[in-house]
Write an enzyme that holds these catalytic residues in place. Structure first.
Site, PDB file in Angstrom:
ATOM      1  CE  LYS A  52     -91.994 -99.984  42.015  1.00 40.04           C
ATOM      2  NZ  LYS A  52     -90.543 -99.888  41.839  1.00 40.04           N
ATOM      3  CD  GLN A  96     -88.627 -97.213  40.058  1.00 44.26           C
ATOM      4  OE1 GLN A  96     -89.049 -97.650  41.115  1.00 44.26           O
ATOM      5  NE2 GLN A  96     -88.731 -97.883  38.932  1.00 44.26           N
ATOM      6  CG  ASP A 119     -86.263-102.331  45.078  1.00 45.15           C
ATOM      7  OD1 ASP A 119     -87.248-102.903  44.588  1.00 45.15           O
ATOM      8  OD2 ASP A 119     -85.940-101.165  44.815  1.00 45.15           O
TER       9      ASP A 119
HETATM   10  N1  GUN Z   1     -86.475-100.099  38.050  1.00 43.08           N
HETATM   11  C1  GUN Z   1     -87.055-101.099  37.343  1.00 43.08           C
HETATM   12  N2  GUN Z   1     -87.521-102.046  38.178  1.00 43.08           N
HETATM   13  C2  GUN Z   1     -87.219-101.647  39.437  1.00 43.08           C
HETATM   14  C3  GUN Z   1     -87.444-102.211  40.723  1.00 43.08           C
HETATM   15  O1  GUN Z   1     -87.996-103.303  40.888  1.00 43.08           O
HETATM   16  N3  GUN Z   1     -86.978-101.478  41.773  1.00 43.08           N
HETATM   17  C4  GUN Z   1     -86.350-100.287  41.615  1.00 43.08           C
HETATM   18  N4  GUN Z   1     -85.929 -99.652  42.714  1.00 43.08           N
HETATM   19  N5  GUN Z   1     -86.124 -99.739  40.435  1.00 43.08           N
HETATM   20  C5  GUN Z   1     -86.566-100.418  39.344  1.00 43.08           C
END
Ligand code: GUN
Length: 291
Positions: A52, A96, A119
């Site tokens: 990311k 995350q 998100d």
């Molecule tokens: N863990 C797995 N997928 C995601 C996501 O799209 N966002 C976040 N914050 N954690 C994740």
């Protein structure tokens, strides 16, 4: 059978984002800024967050990685979130998931300012999404919608079976594909671990979105010919023959599905890269709202 190339589409989207960032900078304004919070040392999470942050650089965004020890208390984590909430230089941030067991995930998601929740996990944003209002759509379902649109896959009146009811993928994609509009208007069935005779649903599906996390769970004898397969699974499976010691497997038995499906997303290179591209798109949207 056609392979849905998520890598290629995500690169196109990143180029589109980069162009918009260049315009923002040309006007003398600062570029979008995404922050990512990671708690602990989970290998897969570190890899995703690393991707990311790297992608931010590709499109000209600023990025900040906040790495915290797995022993951090919930209160201290919320303090960090409050700092990010009030930081005027940050347009959006993510925490995350999953988080260590001693931290209540709900409390953390609720602490994030909905205006910075790129998100789309905060109840305010999730509610807006369910009501078809403009908001941040969770990146993975947003990416799936974009793939369906860009490949011109007909969803209207089709029967979509979503496997899994997680808050991150299964639940939101079932809402989006059932809503009015492009890539929507589908009749959606959500199946899950308590579903009796799951195959009776998948065999009647025109489109299957699998977000289960069980490698190669969906076999070709569970689907009808011509089905569209969206495979959201990304599971690390131990493999001593690979340099990393593991291989990445999707939820779908790709090899056997080749002769049955009309479209399929590969793993890796399908939905995964789209998640990152759409997170960037949400961050750009947040920046544009504040300009
Ligand atoms: N863990 C797995 N997928 C995601 C996501 O799209 N966002 C976040 N914050 N954690 C994740």
């Amino acid at each position: 059978m056609k392979i849905i190339d998520g890598k290629e589409i995500s690169n196109q989207i990143k180029l589109e984002i980069k162009k918009e960032v260049d315009q923002i900078i040309l006007k003398g304004q600062r570029p979008p800024h995404l922050a990512a919070v990671i708690v602990g040392e989970d290998g897969a999470s570190l890899t995703y967050v690393g991707s990311k942050v790297r992608s931010c650089r590709q499109v000209g965004f600023e990025s900040t990685l906040v790495k915290l020890q797995s022993s951090i208390s919930e209160e201290k984590l919320i303090e960090k979130i409050n700092l990010l909430n009030s930081d005027k230089e940050i347009d959006g941030f993510i925490v995350q998931l999953p988080l260590p067991k001693h931290i209540n995930e709900e409390n953390i998601l609720m602490a994030i300012d909905p205006n910075k929740d790129v998100d789309g996990f905060h109840p305010t944003n999730f509610g807006k999404m369910a009501l078809n209002m403009e908001t941040f759509i969770p990146a993975t379902p947003f990416g799936i919608m974009e793939l369906l649109k860009r490949y011109n896959i007909e969803t209207s009146g089709k029967h979509t079976v979503v496997i899994g009811r997680s808050h991150i993928v299964g639940r939101p994609i079932s809402i989006l594909m059932n809503s009015k509009g492009k890539a929507g208007d589908s009749t959606v069935t959500v199946v899950h671990s308590r579903t009796v005779n799951l195959e009776s649903y998948t065999k009647n599906a025109d489109i299957i979105v699998s977000a289960l996390g069980i490698p190669e769970f969906v076999k070709s004898d569970m689907v009808k010919s011509g089905v569209v397969i969206i495979d959201v699974g990304i599971t690390r499976v131990k493999d001593d023959n690979s340099i990393k010691g593991y291989v990445i497997k999707g939820d779908v038995d790709f090899e056997s599905m080749k002769s049955k499906a009309s479209f399929i997303t590969p793993v890796p290179g399908g939905v995964g890269p789209m998640t990152i591209a759409m997170l960037l798109k949400n961050t750009l949207l947040s920046r544009k709202i504040s300009i």
